[in-house]
Write an enzyme that holds these catalytic residues in place. Structure first.
Site, mmCIF file in Angstrom:
data_model
loop_
_atom_site.group_PDB
_atom_site.id
_atom_site.type_symbol
_atom_site.label_atom_id
_atom_site.label_comp_id
_atom_site.label_asym_id
_atom_site.label_seq_id
_atom_site.Cartn_x
_atom_site.Cartn_y
_atom_site.Cartn_z
ATOM 1 N N TYR A 122 1.185 -10.545 14.215
ATOM 2 C CA TYR A 122 0.878 -9.282 13.544
ATOM 3 C C TYR A 122 0.404 -9.538 12.120
ATOM 4 C CZ TYR A 122 1.743 -4.966 10.955
ATOM 5 O OH TYR A 122 1.621 -3.879 10.119
ATOM 6 N N LYS A 165 -3.268 -8.775 10.306
ATOM 7 C CA LYS A 165 -3.442 -7.900 9.134
ATOM 8 C C LYS A 165 -4.127 -8.641 7.993
ATOM 9 C CE LYS A 165 -2.229 -4.122 9.171
ATOM 10 N NZ LYS A 165 -2.939 -2.910 9.693
#
Length: 319
Positions: free
Chosen positions: A133, A137
């Site tokens: 994740y 990002k």
């Protein structure tokens, strides 16, 4: 009045942003995959980020809230949702002539297994992302940073709100409550690690400010309530509001981090790659103090939190 398109509007943050903007008289296209969860009272666009290729809404501002957010998952899934998805949003904004794109990123990009207090926006170490994740990002921000230098790009502003809480929170508090009910919440270092949370209403405020502030193209901003508190105190206050006793389990932080790493290794080779009961990222967020410096948002956006953490915790308990 500016017009807006908000991605992820069927989710917690995106839905709040849509309702906040509409209350102030803006025309808002609420975009999301779940028609039944999109806020009512205005125009909608049902589809995922790939489907924006067929959207033709002429809007002044795009607010990109949609993301795959989880401490565990496959790289390809995060890459498609958070990197390719951001590219799709940028393509849409260029095609329809949007003036500004406000992108909601994550302060997870600051994560490290140590105390970090007063983190500034430029204090990012992208060399060792703790999970897929965070990797995605970081990549999405890099994509937008490169685009910001192009003449055909909209103005781009990045927000990094930390630990979003409030009525309707589907993730942060429910995860804690599931662990609390199952085995008790691990309290590492006596629960003294500082957590820096953000009321969802204050995220919506930051979005409005980021959409209209002058001279902020290409800038990134930390967003919190500016009220860091020990994790144990926040947990106890939340449980008290819900009428639940505190079930804490003292756990050595170093041992928990090592165990989480081992669990991640095991789960990564099991069929279906199930999410481990504990991840290194989760340990980091509750064992160590991690607070953000929001002085830049105050100075350049005029941001001042309007909803307190006490009000958010009480609102969640009531809801």
């Amino acid at each position: 009045m500016d017009s807006y398109l908000v991605t992820g509007a069927s989710g917690f943050v995106g839905g709040h942003v849509v309702r906040d903007l509409r209350r102030r008289g803006h025309d808002v296209v609420a975009a999301g995959r779940r028609a039944d969860r999109l806020p009512s009272g205005g125009e909608t666009f049902v589809g995922d980020l790939d489907d924006l290729a067929r959207a033709s809404h002429r809007v002044d501002v795009v607010v990109h809230c949609a993301a795959l957010s989880s401490p565990w998952g496959r790289r390809a899934e995060f890459e498609h949702a958070n990197v390719t998805g951001t590219a799709r949003v940028l393509d849409f904004a260029r095609r329809v002539g949007t003036r500004r794109l406000v992108h909601l990123s994550s302060p997870g990009i600051y994560a490290a297994p140590r105390d970090r207090v007063g983190i500034r926006e430029d204090e990012v170490d992208a060399r060792r992302p703790m999970n897929e994740y965070i990797r995605s990002k970081l990549a999405a921000e890099e994509l937008l940073s490169a685009a910001a230098d192009r003449s055909d790009a909209p103005e781009i502003v990045v927000l990094r709100p930390r630990g979003i809480v409030g009525p309707g929170d589907p993730s942060l508090v429910p995860r804690l409550l599931r662990v609390h009910a199952r085995v008790g919440v691990p309290l590492m270092r006596g629960g003294r690690g500082l957590v820096d949370l953000t009321s969802v209403e204050n995220v919506a405020l930051a979005v409005r400010l980021a959409a209209t502030a002058e001279g902020v193209h290409g800038e990134a901003f930390n967003v919190t309530n500016g009220d860091p508190r020990p994790f144990g105190e926040v947990l106890e206050q939340l449980l008290r509001g819900l009428g639940l006793p505190l079930r804490g389990r003292p756990v050595p932080a170093r041992a928990a981090y090592a165990l989480a790493g081992a669990l991640e290794g095991v789960c990564s080779v099991l069929p279906g790659r199930p999410e481990p009961p504990m991840t290194r990222y989760t340990v980091t967020t509750i064992a160590h103090s991690q607070t953000l410096d929001i002085s830049k948002a105050r100075r350049l956006l005029g941001y001042e939190p309007e909803v307190t953490l006490d009000e958010s915790l009480a609102g969640y308990a009531r809801a």
